[in-house]
Design a protein around this motif. Structure first.
Motif, PDB file in Angstrom:
ATOM      1  N   ARG A   4      54.813  21.090  45.241  1.00  0.00           N
ATOM      2  CA  ARG A   4      54.887  19.751  44.187  1.00  0.00           C
ATOM      3  C   ARG A   4      53.481  19.950  43.326  1.00  0.00           C
ATOM      4  O   ARG A   4      52.307  20.264  44.041  1.00  0.00           O
ATOM      5  CB  ARG A   4      54.656  18.548  45.261  1.00  0.00           C
ATOM      6  CG  ARG A   4      56.084  18.327  45.758  1.00  0.00           C
ATOM      7  CD  ARG A   4      55.884  17.287  46.750  1.00  0.00           C
ATOM      8  NE  ARG A   4      56.646  16.232  46.008  1.00  0.00           N
ATOM      9  CZ  ARG A   4      56.665  14.861  46.834  1.00  0.00           C
ATOM     10  NH1 ARG A   4      56.780  14.713  47.941  1.00  0.00           N
ATOM     11  NH2 ARG A   4      57.177  14.149  45.940  1.00  0.00           N
ATOM     12  N   VAL A  30      49.134   6.770  46.840  1.00  0.00           N
ATOM     13  CA  VAL A  30      49.951   7.899  47.530  1.00  0.00           C
ATOM     14  C   VAL A  30      51.360   7.639  47.544  1.00  0.00           C
ATOM     15  O   VAL A  30      51.853   8.531  47.120  1.00  0.00           O
ATOM     16  CB  VAL A  30      49.414   7.618  48.888  1.00  0.00           C
ATOM     17  CG1 VAL A  30      50.486   8.518  49.889  1.00  0.00           C
ATOM     18  CG2 VAL A  30      48.232   7.908  49.392  1.00  0.00           C
ATOM     19  N   ALA A  31      52.033   6.331  47.461  1.00  0.00           N
ATOM     20  CA  ALA A  31      53.243   5.850  47.214  1.00  0.00           C
ATOM     21  C   ALA A  31      53.901   6.332  45.986  1.00  0.00           C
ATOM     22  O   ALA A  31      54.736   7.129  45.918  1.00  0.00           O
ATOM     23  CB  ALA A  31      53.427   4.579  47.419  1.00  0.00           C
ATOM     24  N   SER A  34      53.933  10.298  45.702  1.00  0.00           N
ATOM     25  CA  SER A  34      55.010  10.820  46.277  1.00  0.00           C
ATOM     26  C   SER A  34      56.607  10.440  45.701  1.00  0.00           C
ATOM     27  O   SER A  34      57.444  11.304  45.469  1.00  0.00           O
ATOM     28  CB  SER A  34      55.302  10.096  47.835  1.00  0.00           C
ATOM     29  OG  SER A  34      56.299  10.472  48.443  1.00  0.00           O
ATOM     30  N   THR A  39      51.942  15.726  44.738  1.00  0.00           N
ATOM     31  CA  THR A  39      51.066  15.472  45.931  1.00  0.00           C
ATOM     32  C   THR A  39      49.698  14.976  45.448  1.00  0.00           C
ATOM     33  O   THR A  39      49.296  15.326  44.258  1.00  0.00           O
ATOM     34  CB  THR A  39      50.703  16.860  46.436  1.00  0.00           C
ATOM     35  OG1 THR A  39      51.981  17.646  46.885  1.00  0.00           O
ATOM     36  CG2 THR A  39      49.647  16.999  47.595  1.00  0.00           C
TER      37      THR A  39
END
Length: 104
Positions: A4, A30-31, A34, A39
């Motif tokens: 990724r 972070v969410a 993803s 990453t």
């Protein structure tokens, strides 16, 4: 297995009211990373808007690496060291697309 691509983050601590909001903003990045197939790499946290050291470190990393995307909680997080539009243009000049993760 496909690797990724990496996405960098940028958050202004002074745009948030407490440590819990800073943690929530980082979780939001972070969410977002993803969900969008990235990453999340380094999240640069601006603690002193007057010096803008974190933004300049982010810009340096964007210049010297192949990372081509940056995520912020909202575009207003780019407003500490200039207008959000001007800072977005600086990043995009170095081929780093800017996304806003949410509506903080």
């Amino acid at each position: 297995m496909t690797t990724r691509p990496t996405l960098l983050g940028y958050v202004r601590a002074d745009a948030l009211s407490c440590a819990e909001e800073l943690a929530a903003a980082t979780d939001e990045l972070v969410a977002f990373a993803s969900a969008e197939g990235f990453t999340l790499g380094t999240v640069y946290t601006e603690r002193d808007a007057a010096e803008s050291a974190a933004f300049h470190a982010l810009l340096d990393e964007a210049k010297r690496t192949d990372i081509r995307a940056v995520v912020v909680p909202t575009l207003q997080h780019l407003g500490a060291v200039g207008t959000p539009a001007a800072l977005q243009q600086q990043l995009e000049f170095h081929q780093a697309h800017v996304w806003a993760a949410g509506t903080r």
